[in-house]
Design a protein around this motif. Structure first.
Motif, PDB file in Angstrom:
ATOM      1  N   HIS A 199       9.795  34.833  16.950  1.00 35.29           N
ATOM      2  CA  HIS A 199      11.108  34.516  17.230  1.00 35.29           C
ATOM      3  C   HIS A 199      12.067  35.548  16.835  1.00 35.29           C
ATOM      4  CE1 HIS A 199      14.758  31.620  17.343  1.00 35.29           C
ATOM      5  NE2 HIS A 199      14.116  31.268  18.122  1.00 35.29           N
ATOM      6  N   GLN A 241      14.871  38.713  18.870  1.00 37.51           N
ATOM      7  CA  GLN A 241      16.134  38.758  18.556  1.00 37.51           C
ATOM      8  C   GLN A 241      16.616  40.125  18.122  1.00 37.51           C
ATOM      9  OE1 GLN A 241      18.207  35.136  16.723  1.00 37.51           O
ATOM     10  NE2 GLN A 241      16.144  34.297  16.455  1.00 37.51           N
ATOM     11  N   ARG A 274      17.248  36.449  27.479  1.00 43.41           N
ATOM     12  CA  ARG A 274      18.482  35.660  27.492  1.00 43.41           C
ATOM     13  C   ARG A 274      18.221  34.387  26.814  1.00 43.41           C
ATOM     14  NH1 ARG A 274      19.610  33.964  33.302  1.00 43.41           N
ATOM     15  NH2 ARG A 274      17.711  33.870  34.176  1.00 43.41           N
ATOM     16  N   TRP A 275      19.241  33.547  26.234  1.00 41.82           N
ATOM     17  CA  TRP A 275      19.191  32.468  25.817  1.00 41.82           C
ATOM     18  C   TRP A 275      19.601  31.321  26.833  1.00 41.82           C
ATOM     19  CZ3 TRP A 275      17.446  30.874  21.050  1.00 41.82           C
ATOM     20  CH2 TRP A 275      17.231  31.923  20.321  1.00 41.82           C
ATOM     21  N   GLU A 312      19.846  26.978  28.141  1.00 39.42           N
ATOM     22  CA  GLU A 312      19.544  25.355  27.691  1.00 39.42           C
ATOM     23  C   GLU A 312      18.306  25.124  28.699  1.00 39.42           C
ATOM     24  OE1 GLU A 312      23.176  23.559  29.033  1.00 39.42           O
ATOM     25  OE2 GLU A 312      24.169  24.274  27.494  1.00 39.42           O
ATOM     26  N   TYR A 369      14.699  25.660  17.496  1.00 37.89           N
ATOM     27  CA  TYR A 369      15.061  25.082  18.856  1.00 37.89           C
ATOM     28  C   TYR A 369      16.422  24.504  18.507  1.00 37.89           C
ATOM     29  CZ  TYR A 369      10.292  25.183  20.457  1.00 37.89           C
ATOM     30  OH  TYR A 369       9.061  25.791  20.945  1.00 37.89           O
ATOM     31  N   THR A 419      17.821  24.640  23.179  1.00 39.73           N
ATOM     32  CA  THR A 419      18.125  26.079  23.691  1.00 39.73           C
ATOM     33  C   THR A 419      16.942  27.009  23.147  1.00 39.73           C
ATOM     34  OG1 THR A 419      20.390  25.797  23.463  1.00 39.73           O
ATOM     35  CG2 THR A 419      19.877  28.154  23.532  1.00 39.73           C
ATOM     36  N   THR A 420      16.657  27.919  24.033  1.00 38.20           N
ATOM     37  CA  THR A 420      15.503  28.669  23.743  1.00 38.20           C
ATOM     38  C   THR A 420      15.655  29.989  24.676  1.00 38.20           C
ATOM     39  OG1 THR A 420      13.056  28.936  23.262  1.00 38.20           O
ATOM     40  CG2 THR A 420      13.667  28.062  25.144  1.00 38.20           C
ATOM     41  N   MET A 421      14.927  30.934  24.377  1.00 39.01           N
ATOM     42  CA  MET A 421      14.947  31.969  25.040  1.00 39.01           C
ATOM     43  C   MET A 421      14.047  32.359  26.083  1.00 39.01           C
ATOM     44  SD  MET A 421      14.739  35.059  21.702  1.00 39.01           S
ATOM     45  CE  MET A 421      13.753  34.106  20.695  1.00 39.01           C
TER      46      MET A 421
END
Length: 374
Positions: free
Chosen positions: A184, A188, A198-199, A201, A223, A245-247
């Motif tokens: 993770h 980033q 990209r992030w 929802e 998360y 929200t995640t990538m």
């Protein structure tokens, strides 16, 4: 009688207070039980699902092990093999994390030249981590992007479907959590646009009370913005909804960028199909990191490995769609190369053929869902 002019500062102050009072009054008049921030509501573009918008359907085989992924060291003659494979549905998600664990083991040998087997997400992450330590790396692979299994992945960052829940131990939980955190953070640190990251929802939806994902519970803090929503807080045709929200890592962009980085750092890439252990002895490198995924079943005799077939159908891109949905085994990811519709996880199936009945079922299910969007 002549009216006296009101000083400008006093007028602004008065009108400002009036506006503030109106805003507070509006909030007070809402009967939601808590203060609600003013502003435009979240708008959800509807996914346009129809047969004439389909651009392709693809099939891939996930390398699944009921007991989870493998990171371990094995001696084969004079060579040292560090295994890093068997990620199930979490190959892209966990690639940087398990590769960090594998590279730590490889580095203990004291060697500075390494062979990496496999050119998917796991092999490429392994190669880059070795190069960042100053190593000389040669990638050996049967296929290169865009023809790897990783290219068929959806790309949502979420360490799920990586092992059977019934096979969990405290050690496997700790290993999965560590690999998840390492990976993770690594994503980033990459230039997001250049690597297709990209992030977004995510909305988990159901007509029954939602159950937690045990893998997600191990790393709940990864998360952000995770909470259950009330019916009026979302437009989806479902009684229960959970947002987090995640990538999203888009494989066509990401894998191309990763292979380019390996080559720019001096990595050699050799296209070669290694079918048995005897062929490893001709490699000049003394330390080999095995990132062959499902190929490890034949190459290293891992009988626990099994294929899990995944089938994806893509619709024409819709740039305005900026959210992910997951409901009843069906999921939608909005990628730049198309709207991805998925929802299959077929254990033990080796066929790479498109199942037309499955394709029709998935498309019909997504169409009915998005037609119900409020």
């Amino acid at each position: 009688m002549t009216a006296r002019p009101v000083p400008r500062r006093a007028m602004l102050k008065a009108t400002g207070l009036a506006a503030l009072g109106a805003g507070v009054s509006a909030c007070a008049n809402r009967r939601a039980g808590s203060l609600v921030a003013l502003g435009p509501p979240r708008r959800f573009a509807r996914v346009n699902v129809s047969e004439d918008r389909i651009i392709r359907t693809v099939v891939g085989l996930r390398p699944f092990r009921p007991s989870g992924f493998v990171v371990r060291v094995e001696k084969i003659g004079d060579q040292t093999v560090v295994h890093n494979y068997g990620h199930g549905g979490g190959g892209i998600t966990l690639s940087w994390g398990t590769s960090q664990l594998a590279v730590d083991e490889a580095w203990k040998t004291g060697e500075k030249r390494f062979a990496v087997l496999g050119c998917g997400a796991v092999g490429l992450a392994t190669a880059r981590l070795l190069q960042q330590r100053g190593a000389e790396v040669t990638l050996y692979a049967k296929d290169l992007p865009p023809h790897t299994t990783s290219n068929i992945a959806g790309g949502q960052w979420s360490p799920t479907s990586v092992m059977d829940r019934g096979r969990r131990t405290s050690e496997s939980d700790a290993l999965l959590a560590r690999a998840s955190r390492l990976s993770h953070r690594a994503y980033q640190q990459l230039p997001a646009a250049e690597f297709g990251i990209r992030w977004l929802e995510n909305y988990i939806l159901s007509d029954e009370p939602l159950q937690g994902w045990w893998e997600q519970d191990l790393v709940r803090d990864l998360y952000p913005e995770s909470r259950d929503l009330r019916p009026h807080e979302h437009p989806f045709p479902a009684r229960y909804a959970r947002r987090f929200t995640t990538m999203l890592i888009e494989p066509p962009i990401y894998l191309h960028a990763m292979l380019r980085e390996v080559r720019l750092a001096g990595g050699r890439v050799v296209v070669r199909d290694l079918e048995n252990r005897a062929q490893l002895t001709v490699l000049p490198e003394q330390v080999i990191v095995n990132c062959t995924g499902l190929g490890a079943k034949a190459l290293f005799g891992d009988e626990e490995l099994e294929p899990v077939k995944g089938q994806l159908t893509f619709l024409l891109p819709q740039p305005e769609v900026d959210y992910i949905t997951i409901r009843g085994g069906l999921y939608m990811f909005p990628r730049r190369d198309g709207i991805l519709l998925g929802g299959t996880f077929d254990h033990g199936v080796w066929s790479l053929d498109v199942d037309e009945a499955v394709r029709q079922r998935m498309v019909a299910g997504h169409r009915a869902f998005f037609e119900g969007l409020r």
